[in-house]
Motif scaffolding. Structure first.
Motif, PDB file in Angstrom:
ATOM      1  N   MET A 559      65.767  64.996  88.827  1.00  0.00           N
ATOM      2  CA  MET A 559      64.999  64.623  90.341  1.00  0.00           C
ATOM      3  C   MET A 559      66.165  65.648  91.542  1.00  0.00           C
ATOM      4  SD  MET A 559      63.546  61.843  92.232  1.00  0.00           S
ATOM      5  CE  MET A 559      65.250  60.842  92.504  1.00  0.00           C
ATOM      6  N   VAL A 560      67.704  64.486  91.315  1.00  0.00           N
ATOM      7  CA  VAL A 560      68.484  64.977  92.250  1.00  0.00           C
ATOM      8  C   VAL A 560      68.107  66.186  92.497  1.00  0.00           C
ATOM      9  CG1 VAL A 560      70.633  64.773  93.248  1.00  0.00           C
ATOM     10  CG2 VAL A 560      69.084  62.743  92.111  1.00  0.00           C
ATOM     11  N   GLY A 561      69.055  66.279  90.867  1.00  0.00           N
ATOM     12  CA  GLY A 561      68.537  68.427  90.707  1.00  0.00           C
ATOM     13  C   GLY A 561      68.018  68.988  91.683  1.00  0.00           C
ATOM     14  N   ALA A 562      66.843  68.670  91.333  1.00  0.00           N
ATOM     15  CA  ALA A 562      65.030  69.583  91.861  1.00  0.00           C
ATOM     16  C   ALA A 562      65.281  69.657  93.275  1.00  0.00           C
ATOM     17  CB  ALA A 562      64.423  68.937  91.275  1.00  0.00           C
ATOM     18  N   ALA A 563      65.896  69.124  93.530  1.00  0.00           N
ATOM     19  CA  ALA A 563      65.718  68.203  95.231  1.00  0.00           C
ATOM     20  C   ALA A 563      66.921  69.222  95.711  1.00  0.00           C
ATOM     21  CB  ALA A 563      66.207  66.988  95.775  1.00  0.00           C
ATOM     22  N   ALA A 564      68.675  69.049  94.963  1.00  0.00           N
ATOM     23  CA  ALA A 564      69.640  69.915  95.547  1.00  0.00           C
ATOM     24  C   ALA A 564      69.184  71.596  95.281  1.00  0.00           C
ATOM     25  CB  ALA A 564      70.808  69.791  94.907  1.00  0.00           C
ATOM     26  N   CYS A 565      68.235  72.004  95.010  1.00  0.00           N
ATOM     27  CA  CYS A 565      67.932  73.465  94.762  1.00  0.00           C
ATOM     28  C   CYS A 565      66.990  73.788  95.530  1.00  0.00           C
ATOM     29  CB  CYS A 565      67.651  73.483  92.572  1.00  0.00           C
ATOM     30  SG  CYS A 565      68.679  73.836  92.143  1.00  0.00           S
ATOM     31  N   LEU A 566      65.766  73.250  95.661  1.00  0.00           N
ATOM     32  CA  LEU A 566      64.729  73.423  97.078  1.00  0.00           C
ATOM     33  C   LEU A 566      65.677  73.586  97.780  1.00  0.00           C
ATOM     34  CD1 LEU A 566      61.980  74.125  96.923  1.00  0.00           C
ATOM     35  CD2 LEU A 566      61.151  71.430  96.878  1.00  0.00           C
TER      36      LEU A 566
END
Length: 801
Positions: A559-566
């Protein structure tokens, strides 16, 4: 309006004519609708019209108009005055003045009768009614899109014989023959190989399923791009760059119309079901804004005022994000942070209400059968530890690097698409990308399945009820470690298989998203960006936890990686954190999210301050002044204004020396959007500003309704008619269309202040004076060119690319 030789050398022709006379929809799709920076369109972006044309103009330099001006407008209304045509920027200040005058008129009459009082109540509540209708329609359409996309996505693999309208999961819900390990297999669901060949296993079955998967993917993609090309070329893309531009005051007729809404809804389902590397979250904002635009025409308060209509569109964009992510508060913050140009407190409340209504409707429809607004809703109950802050920040660094790489690669490909022959065949391009995607995606289960389902699988923490291959791998690993400290015991073939498949899926999604975003089909960005970093977060830190210590939550890293990429791709911060927080339903993880998102923005900004939407706005040549962009140069207004040294003098009108024939000659021989009115050519003292469209409409209206208006009739912009000989024809009074208080700056005003005025007041142009004498004019296009020049870019590339 501007003294600019370019327009008199052939750039003055309106590109609206080229749109109307385009020989095919392909020309519209590739040449005009998504590319506003050709030489012809430049004049329209600056508000210019072809000589003698009847085009609307925007005068951004309209301050609170004088009482005489407003009374003249109210006493002698001229049909068509104050309206706008395609590819023009609205006059924010004039629209606000019109709304205040309308409001005063309603308030002054409401005590006269019960009917007038009822009308005032209706006017007061119309804002809440329009956002309620927008929320209802947005939620309903989002539910339909979710259900249809799931069903059509499963159609690529098989059908449910007991009920054709059921998707795979629904088909097996009522079956008593499913097992826990194979809960997705039931007799009611038949793959295409079972239906056509009569066998479920073997090479022939695999090839047949492979073929049918590719066939349906190509069919859906072809149908989507064909519908867009033939019926609604504006339905392609995510729509967010254009919505940002529209909310800043630009007008693109038809972009939020009924046909666009209908085709976007249908083709969004087809594009998602085709398996292309795109998401439906971005286009849902466009769908919601179409609903808001359509419903605003039911209420005169919004249909007749472009500035008020944009308040509805801001609320609609909040409703779109609300149904896309199941995040009503995140939707409001998204509208505030990312898309809205003008966002008063009243709009904040209505955006909140629209997001609430939309989320309530979607929850009532329950498209995923999990009583949630999104398929990949998850809940984490394990706290995070301080030592995890370092990997969270590391994820932010990678997210920022990925965002910067994606923006540069995607913009480079989109620019190449515009400049090569390949871009002239959008149908073939979509078919080619869909074919490559389907052929490469089918062998890998992580790329074959629906994107939302994959995110759900990667977000979800493993438990006893999970039958995912990832969870089987992890449970085997943890079980091995429970009995042995030897790490080699966990390296089973299933481990390596899962790792390789996810790594390949990561590489595949990264490459295909670059080529997919910008195709002539509805294509969102949110989901692919969220997917791009999930695939190896969980095993990167698997050795940190000791036996029996539950200190790492793999889904949390996803989830944190998703937010960082977005965040790296869009450069969103506050709204993104709140959206992801609402997805997880846990307050504990706000700090990791904030750390990752802020880091990704800093890293991304180090390579370029533009997000993907701003980059596409610049690529398309839209006249958009980004409020986030700082202007730090020390130039003066006199260095930017037109006319420049060597240019012809500024085209102006005198207040009482012209005849109707003289005025028409000026209009026919120039292509400017408006003209400053001065006392005389000798004094150059500024009186006001008159718009080209208003002048043309006023002359036509006077000839139709007033007797004695001929070619040599005197035109005057003063309060009282000049003294004329007895045998003179009837004069024409045009004071009612004159803006008596245009925005003016002196020639020594710093451009930093001028840019701030344009941004905060939404100006279209302002006049430059020296001791009250008119010197020149500055338009929004002049500012955009100047900013490009100061950034060492080619200034002509901004509008003429």
């Amino acid at each position: 309006m501007e003294s600019e030789q370019l327009f008199n050398r052939g750039y003055g022709r309106s590109s609206y004519n080229s749109i109307a006379s385009a020989s095919s929809d392909e020309e519209l799709l590739d040449g005009v609708l998504m590319d506003f920076h050709t030489a012809e369109d430049d004049s329209l972006l600056d508000g210019d019209a072809s000589p003698g044309g009847n085009y609307s103009m925007s005068n951004g330099g309209n301050a609170a108009s004088s009482s005489t001006h407003l009374l003249d407008l109210l006493d002698e209304p001229i049909p068509g005055v104050g309206t706008y045509d395609d590819f023009h920027t609205i006059d924010w200040v004039r629209e606000k003045c019109k709304d205040r005058e309308r409001h005063r008129k309603i308030n002054s009459k409401k005590k006269e009768s019960a009917w007038e009082f009822t009308k005032s109540l209706y006017d007061a509540w119309s804002g809440w009614l329009v956002v309620t209708l927008t929320g209802l329609a947005s939620g309903a359409l989002a539910g339909v899109i979710d259900i249809a996309a799931d069903w059509m996505n499963d159609l690529k693999e098989g059908v449910c014989l007991s009920a054709l309208w059921f998707n795979h999961e629904q088909c097996c819900w009522g079956s008593n023959e499913t097992t826990f390990a194979e809960r997705d297999k039931c007799p009611q669901w038949k793959t295409w190989a079972e239906l056509i060949l009569g066998q479920a296993e073997g090479p022939g079955s695999y090839i047949m399923n492979y073929f049918m998967y590719t066939y349906w993917a190509l069919a859906f993609a072809f149908l989507a791009v064909s519908l867009v090309k033939v019926f609604a070329p504006y339905a392609c893309g995510s729509g967010i760059p254009e919505i940002k531009t529209i909310l800043s005051g630009f007008i693109i007729r038809g972009y939020l119309g009924k046909w666009t809404l209908m085709i976007k809804t249908i083709t969004l389902v087809l594009a998602v079901a085709s398996g292309l590397s795109l998401g439906k979250e971005g286009p849902l904002v466009h769908v919601a804004c179409c609903c808001g635009n359509i419903f605003s025409y039911l209420f005169p308060k919004y249909s007749k005022n472009e500035a008020k209509k944009r308040e509805v569109l801001s609320a609609a964009s909040a409703a779109g994000v609300s149904v896309a992510f199941g995040a009503p508060i995140g939707g409001v913050l998204f509208s505030l942070e990312e898309v809205s140009y003008y966002f008063p407190l009243k709009t904040l409340w209505r955006s909140f209400f629209a997001a609430l209504v939309a989320a309530f409707v979607l929850r009532s429809i329950n498209p995923f059968g999990n009583s949630r607004l999104v398929l990949f809703y998850v809940e984490y109950h394990t706290p995070w530890y301080l030592f995890e802050l370092f990997p969270f920040i590391l994820l932010g660094v990678f997210g920022g690097l990925w965002g910067a790489f994606f923006i540069r690669a995607n913009i480079a490909w989109c620019r190449r698409r515009k400049s090569t022959r390949f871009g002239k065949y959008p149908v073939l391009e979509v078919i080619a990308v869909a074919a490559i995607t389907a052929i490469v995606a089918f062998p890998n289960p992580y790329t074959r399945q629906n994107t939302s389902e994959l995110i759900k699988e990667l977000f979800t923490d493993c438990g006893p009820l999970e039958s995912s291959q990832l969870c089987q791998y992890r449970s085997q690993m943890n079980g091995s470690r429970a009995f042995s400290d030897a790490t080699e015991a966990t390296a089973t073939p299933g481990v390596y298989s899962a790792m390789w498949q996810l790594c390949l899926a990561l590489i595949f999604k990264i490459i295909m998203t670059i080529f997919t975003f910008g195709l002539k089909v509805p294509s969102g960005l949110f989901i692919p960006s969220m997917l791009a970093y999930y695939h190896h977060d969980w095993f990167l830190f698997k050795e940190w936890c000791e036996v029996g210590a539950d200190c790492i939550t793999p889904g949390l890293y996803a989830m944190v990686g998703a937010a960082a990429c977005l965040g790296g791709v869009t450069r969103m911060t506050v709204s993104l954190v709140v959206i992801v927080f609402e997805l997880t339903g846990g307050l504990e993880y706000i700090v990791p999210l904030m750390a990752a998102v802020m880091t990704s923005k800093w890293v991304g900004d180090a390579f370029g301050r533009e997000g993907i939407y701003e980059a596409h706005i610049r690529l398309n040549g839209y006249p958009f002044l980004d409020a986030k962009e700082e202007f730090t140069h020390t130039t003066l207004a006199s260095e930017v204004m037109r006319p420049r040294p060597g240019d012809p003098p500024l085209a102006v009108l005198t207040q009482d020396d012209l005849t109707v024939e003289d005025l028409q000659t000026v209009i026919n021989e120039t292509s400017y959007n408006g003209f400053p009115v001065i006392v005389s050519k000798e004094s150059q003292r500024l009186v006001g500003f008159a718009l080209r469209r208003d002048i043309t409409i006023a002359i036509e209206n006077a000839r139709r309704k007033q007797e004695g208006i001929v070619r040599n009739s005197r035109v005057y912009f003063t309060q009282h008619a000049p003294t004329l000989p007895a045998d003179s024809p009837r004069p024409l009074k045009l004071r009612s269309i004159l803006d008596m208080s245009p925005f003016t700056v002196t020639d020594h005003t710093p451009m930093e202040i001028v840019v701030d005025i344009f941004r905060k007041l939404g100006l279209r142009q302002c006049l430059v004076t020296h001791n009250g004498r008119l010197l020149g004019i500055i338009t929004k296009k002049d500012i955009l060119r100047h900013m490009a020049q100061m950034a060492n870019l080619d200034p002509e590339s901004i509008m003429f690319n």
